[in-house]
Design an enzyme around this catalytic site. Sequence first.
Site, PDB file in Angstrom:
ATOM      1  N   SER A 174       0.827  -1.196   0.000  1.00  0.00           N
ATOM      2  CA  SER A 174       0.000   0.000   0.000  1.00  0.00           C
ATOM      3  C   SER A 174       0.875   1.266   0.000  1.00  0.00           C
ATOM      4  CB  SER A 174      -0.949  -0.048   1.204  1.00  0.00           C
ATOM      5  OG  SER A 174      -1.930   0.951   1.132  1.00  0.00           O
ATOM      6  N   HIS A 379      -7.521  -5.637   0.580  1.00  0.00           N
ATOM      7  CA  HIS A 379      -6.350  -4.757   0.672  1.00  0.00           C
ATOM      8  C   HIS A 379      -5.349  -5.194   1.735  1.00  0.00           C
ATOM      9  CE1 HIS A 379      -4.362  -0.997  -0.345  1.00  0.00           C
ATOM     10  NE2 HIS A 379      -4.195  -0.746   0.940  1.00  0.00           N
TER      11      HIS A 379
END
Length: 404
Positions: A174, A379
């Site tokens: 990320s 995620h």
Amino acid sequence: MRLTHVIIPFGSHLLMLVYLQNCLASEDDLYLDNYQEDSKLQFSELATKYGHPAAEYEVVTEDGYILSLFRLPSYSYSRVPVLLTHGIQGTGDAWLLRGKQSLGITLADKGYDVWIGNFRGNRYSRKHKYLNPDLDDSYWNFSFHELGYFDLPAFIDTVLNETKATKLAAVGHSEGNTAYYVLGSTRTEYNSKVSVMIALAPICFLQNTKFPVSLAIQNAPLLNALANKIGLTEVLGDKTILGRLLYKICSLPLLGYAFCVFGLYFPLFGYDPAEVGPDFFKDVASHFPSGSSWKSIGHYIQVGYRKEFALYDYGSQINVKVYNTSAPPAYDLSKVTIPVALIVGRNDHLSTIDDVDILRKHLRNIVSYYVVPRRLLNHVDHVWGRHMYLYLFPQILKVLGQYG
């Protein structure tokens, strides 16, 4: 004044979902014994528990931030140094929380020289040569730009100086890979120092995110104006009221899992209850979130709102003073020549396939593009997932073997 309000859609039906989760998808007994105590352990204690007592380095950036960088000793440094960088609100703990099935321990077991960085503002890197994060709001005047421009060079230089290697391999989750797009486009001399950057849940463009992040992006100017008005600087750190409150709630048996995972994290990241069960989440709750700046969040929602990966937008008048132009300049991604391997999840609410496709069109040196077959991969499964060693690690090891 440090204040923020979080509105979380939450219904009583979630309690039933949690009940089913406990009955149908609780963690295996093999994992339970390991995870019972991990919520109380810091990075060095986790590393020692799983067979690789860590060495810690204090790294000072060019702008005075003092960062913590850990090294996991391998049985033999037979492979290249690998630098792991965490996502927003995370710490280096993310790479160890799954114990023997975590990426940090797996790489060390396989002979890689593993280095794990902690970006400015989290609990391990909350120091500065001159500024006090508890008293000086200017400490928090940073976004992902500073992570790429200052923090990554400090990490990379330390690793290369200590190992005498000419290059390192990198894995970023990320925000931990966003920083490399900043680095490669603004400090081009570092492109040649990274043999490959494996981007887990790549974050650069944010035009196709899911609700509720999409709602925040639509209201980016309003949210940033409000944050500036109330003086919001640090977000969800250990010493903030909201951070302490969230920890207490998320640590509650049953209710904490329902409220935090089903009510907050899954809407933000994508629903995947089989990979993050209630027993493991007890440990996650004590390690995440760990604090960062509002400016980092504000910068991201600006990127989505403006549909451009650009520097921070201060408003036209201040932009002229800072950038000599009324609009913030875009990062020139054509200058990023680091070999990049993109690993994407189909169920990622933040790093969507459509947004990664935009990134693919801008990067010059993509050496691998891999959509994980597991359809529910979200995620945070890249670092929290129960079965990463099955669906994710083979691809990471393959890329490291080819380009590391």
